[in-house]
Design an enzyme around this catalytic site. Structure first.
Site, mmCIF file in Angstrom:
data_model
loop_
_atom_site.group_PDB
_atom_site.id
_atom_site.type_symbol
_atom_site.label_atom_id
_atom_site.label_comp_id
_atom_site.label_asym_id
_atom_site.label_seq_id
_atom_site.Cartn_x
_atom_site.Cartn_y
_atom_site.Cartn_z
ATOM 1 N N LYS A 195 0.806 -1.223 0.000
ATOM 2 C CA LYS A 195 0.000 0.000 0.000
ATOM 3 C C LYS A 195 0.844 1.280 0.000
ATOM 4 O O LYS A 195 0.443 2.299 -0.535
ATOM 5 C CB LYS A 195 -0.934 0.012 1.216
ATOM 6 C CG LYS A 195 -2.019 -1.064 1.186
ATOM 7 C CD LYS A 195 -3.071 -0.752 0.143
ATOM 8 C CE LYS A 195 -4.230 -1.735 0.208
ATOM 9 N NZ LYS A 195 -5.172 -1.537 -0.922
ATOM 10 N N GLU B 122 -9.728 5.915 3.092
ATOM 11 C CA GLU B 122 -10.539 4.832 3.642
ATOM 12 C C GLU B 122 -9.602 3.671 3.920
ATOM 13 O O GLU B 122 -8.546 3.569 3.302
ATOM 14 C CB GLU B 122 -11.618 4.413 2.643
ATOM 15 C CG GLU B 122 -11.179 3.380 1.583
ATOM 16 C CD GLU B 122 -10.134 3.899 0.589
ATOM 17 O OE1 GLU B 122 -10.019 5.126 0.425
ATOM 18 O OE2 GLU B 122 -9.421 3.066 -0.009
ATOM 19 N N SER C 146 1.779 -9.694 -0.763
ATOM 20 C CA SER C 146 1.414 -8.274 -0.696
ATOM 21 C C SER C 146 1.513 -7.643 0.684
ATOM 22 O O SER C 146 1.662 -6.433 0.799
ATOM 23 C CB SER C 146 0.003 -8.090 -1.245
ATOM 24 O OG SER C 146 -0.890 -8.941 -0.564
#
Lengths: 402, 276
Positions: free
Chosen positions: A95, A117, A384
């Site tokens: 991210k 969010e 990830s």
């Protein structure tokens, strides 16, 4: 794919075939235009590219290693499995690749306030970290239910100086957090930049988030050439909104020898209807500014989703994935909660790497297909994110309290 | 001429302004919606906006969000709302009915094949047949809907578009040439039911829009009482009142229905008299 050289999406209208677009209220149109203009004017300048590279190298810790999962490969006794270690990034997931880029855009636009969010909390943490680093005010919207199941990340965001705003409307999960962030953005559009955390939302977000995450696929190309002298046979990534998948797939879209596989959250099983797999079992509609595959009922109401992983618990998917599904370039499948939990434990015990529950869905798929492949074939799984944030949740599933 | 257009012409001829009201269909149930809207029309409303509930009403403030949630408990669907519209149109032939909602419910609840993803002739026919005079689709900017605008106009159904304080001049002109019925000027940067901060700026903007268009301009978001309504209507062609009425309905579980109806009726009459 004969038209491989034609792949040039999104088009000028922000579309991937019929998918994507900008379905937002009029108040946000000017902000989207400003974002698009800013991004397009900066993205190819040397100064901007250097700023990003510097942050990725020294703040995030890139490049991330390509790790050979030797014991797991031996255990499955099939294709060689490599892991692209996005879990080793600063803040523990892919991210941050997106947030370091978007925060620079925010600064160039003169915005003083950042909102985002979050579902699993990884995007919230990655946003809070870059906001702290640049001295910007930061508000994170998070569903009440997710706040409960991801409490360590909630505290991390607070430590990083962000305000975490509990969302109690609708299903109290990621989609509702996104609604609330949109409402905040409409109300504070002049001084606020909304850092969307996935390849979802109205154009230009799916493109921007994809581009910033593409560093993962770009690195993998180089590492593959060095390590194998060729590209992998299959690349597997989990898909919620789909940013880690888009990031690792995108640089390979034109390389047809590489099979790309996205794995959605199968929850209790696709047949049960209790899942979060719109590409596997959804229909086309419009939500959060984009036309894409959605989970919805016969009245066009968005259905609540179910997944053990908060980060995949989303009823939509990035529009480019919808296009890639229909075009057939990427294969989409799903893994159930049970399969994901099983792989979570297996990787932790076999390789000493604790994956995020989201990532565990991609691992579960690798486990299914690797034994049926040749020993000289290569699978790369996008690892990830790391799983520390999920410990309390996994313990709860197993009837334990930490 | 569309019913909305003729309504504004009539109001203009008697030197009056339009009162547009918004309530959510099925809040708290469809029968009560019919009674509320009938009462609202009898009390002086000129145009009726019927909110189509959506699971993710991104532009709404808390009051209207809750109304959408209450309505969806009973699974109120677009076909239900079309029946409501038909009944109302039979009773009040000259009152325009506008459905206001989000794009997904319009493209995914009237098409059982799930293959169209658009507003096609079948859907236009359904709307027309059930007395719908206009649509406001909050999340459908003109870029995504030039074809839909043309399609609807073949059926004399107006596509009413919103203009906000952030809309630049270029977009205003595009919006004007891609809308009909009336222009809905959003009084504030924010969600429904929030507070208006600058009247002078608002007045200036509305004046500018009116100079470049013959389509009536109605102001909505943030109009809660007589004073605001009166002030706004002095420079616009009408006002929309939504959250204030929905708030009264939200209390209906605690109060006698009759009391709620009386309260709404008095409020609507009061607002209408303030904008004459």
């Amino acid at each position: 794919m004969k038209d491989k050289d034609k792949y040039n999406f999104p088009d000028a209208d922000g579309r991937y075939g019929d998918f994507g677009g900008k379905y937002v209220s009029e108040t946000l149109m000017s902000a989207l235009e400003q974002l698009e203009t800013t991004y397009e004017s900066l993205k190819d300048t040397e100064q901007f590219k250097n700023e990003i590279t510097d942050d990725l190298n020294n703040f995030v810790g890139r490049p991330s290693p390509l790790y050979f999962a030797k014991r797991w490969t031996e255990k499955l006794s099939g294709a060689k499995i490599y892991l692209k270690r996005e879990d080793l990034n600063h803040t523990g997931a892919h991210k941050i690749n997106n947030t370091v880029g978007q925060v620079l855009l925010a600064k160039h636009m003169g915005k003083k306030r950042i909102i985002a969010e979050t579902g699993a909390g990884q995007h919230g943490v990655a946003t809070a970290a870059v906001a702290a680093r640049h001295g910007l005010e930061c508000i994170i919207f998070m569903g009440e239910e997710d706040i409960e199941r991801q409490s360590p990340n909630v505290y991390r965001m607070k430590l990083l100086g962000a305000e975490v705003c509990s969302v109690t409307s609708g299903t109290k999960t990621l989609k509702d957090a996104m609604n609330e962030a949109m409402r905040d953005w409409v109300s504070n559009v002049d001084d606020t930049h909304y850092i969307i955390g996935s390849v979802a939302g109205p154009h230009p977000y799916p493109k921007i988030v994809r581009d910033f995450n593409s560093i993962v696929g770009i690195e993998l190309k180089e590492q593959s050439r060095e390590l194998f002298g060729r590209f992998p046979d299959k690349i597997i990534a989990c898909v919620g909104g789909g940013s880690n998948a888009m990031g690792i797939f995108y640089p390979f879209l034109k390389d047809n020898s590489v099979d790309l596989i996205g794995v959605e959250a199968g929850g209790s099983g696709i047949d049960t209807g209790k899942h979060a797999a719109p590409l596997s079992d959804g229909s086309i509609g419009v939500l959060h500014g984009m036309k894409t595959y959605l989970m919805q009922d016969n009245s066009g109401q968005i259905l609540s989703t179910q997944s053990v992983s908060a980060g995949l618990d989303y009823p939509g998917v990035g529009p480019e994935h919808s296009y890639l599904k229909d075009s057939g370039r990427v294969e989409y499948d799903s893994a159930t909660d049970e399969e994901a939990l099983d792989s979570f434990h297996e990787l932790t015990k076999t390789e000493g790497i604790m994956p995020a529950l989201e990532t565990a869905h991609a691992l579960a798929h690798a486990k299914k297909i690797a034994p049926n492949m040749e020993k000289d074939e290569i699978i790369v799984v996008n690892l990830s994110g790391r799983g520390d944030k999920d410990m309390a949740n996994v313990a709860k599933v197993e009837g334990l309290t930490l | 001429m569309s019913l909305i257009k003729s309504t504004f012409k009539n109001l203009e001829s008697i030197n009056s302004k339009a009162l547009v009201t918004y309530t959510v269909a099925g809040d708290p149930n469809l029968d009560f919606s019919e009674r509320i809207i009938s009462e609202i029309i009898s009390s002086g409303a000129d145009i009726i906006e019927i909110g189509v509930p959506f699971s993710d009403p991104m532009s709404e403030g808390p009051v209207i969000q809750m109304a959408h949630e209450r309505s969806l408990i009973n699974k109120t669907s677009l076909p239900d709302i079309l029946s409501l519209s038909k009944k109302l149109k039979q009773k009040f032939k000259s009152t325009p009915i506008v459905l206001m909602g989000y794009f997904n419910t319009f493209i995914n609840s009237l098409d059982s094949t799930r293959s169209i993803h658009d507003i096609n002739d079948d859907i236009c026919n359904e709307l027309k047949k059930n007395g719908v005079d206009g649509l406001i689709i909050v999340d459908l900017p003109y870029e995504e809907s030039e074809a839909i605008f043309k399609k609807l106009s073949n059926y004399e159904i107006d596509l009413i578009r919103l203009i906000s304080p952030t809309t630049n001049d270029y977009r205003i002109n595009e919006i004007i040439s891609n809308s009909s019925g009336f222009l809905y000027y959003v009084s504030l940067k924010g969600i429904t039911g929030a507070e208006i901060d600058s009247y002078d700026e608002l007045k200036k903007r509305v004046k500018e829009i009116k100079e470049s268009s013959s389509i009536p301009v109605v102001i909505g978001f943030g109009i809660k009482d007589r004073e605001t309504a009166s002030k706004m209507s002095s420079f616009a062609d009408g006002v929309v009142v939504g959250s204030a009425i929905v708030d009264m309905i939200s209390n209906s579980e605690k109060q006698e229905n009759k009391l709620v109806l009386n309260k709404i009726s008095k409020f609507v009459g009061d607002i209408k008299s303030s904008i004459q």
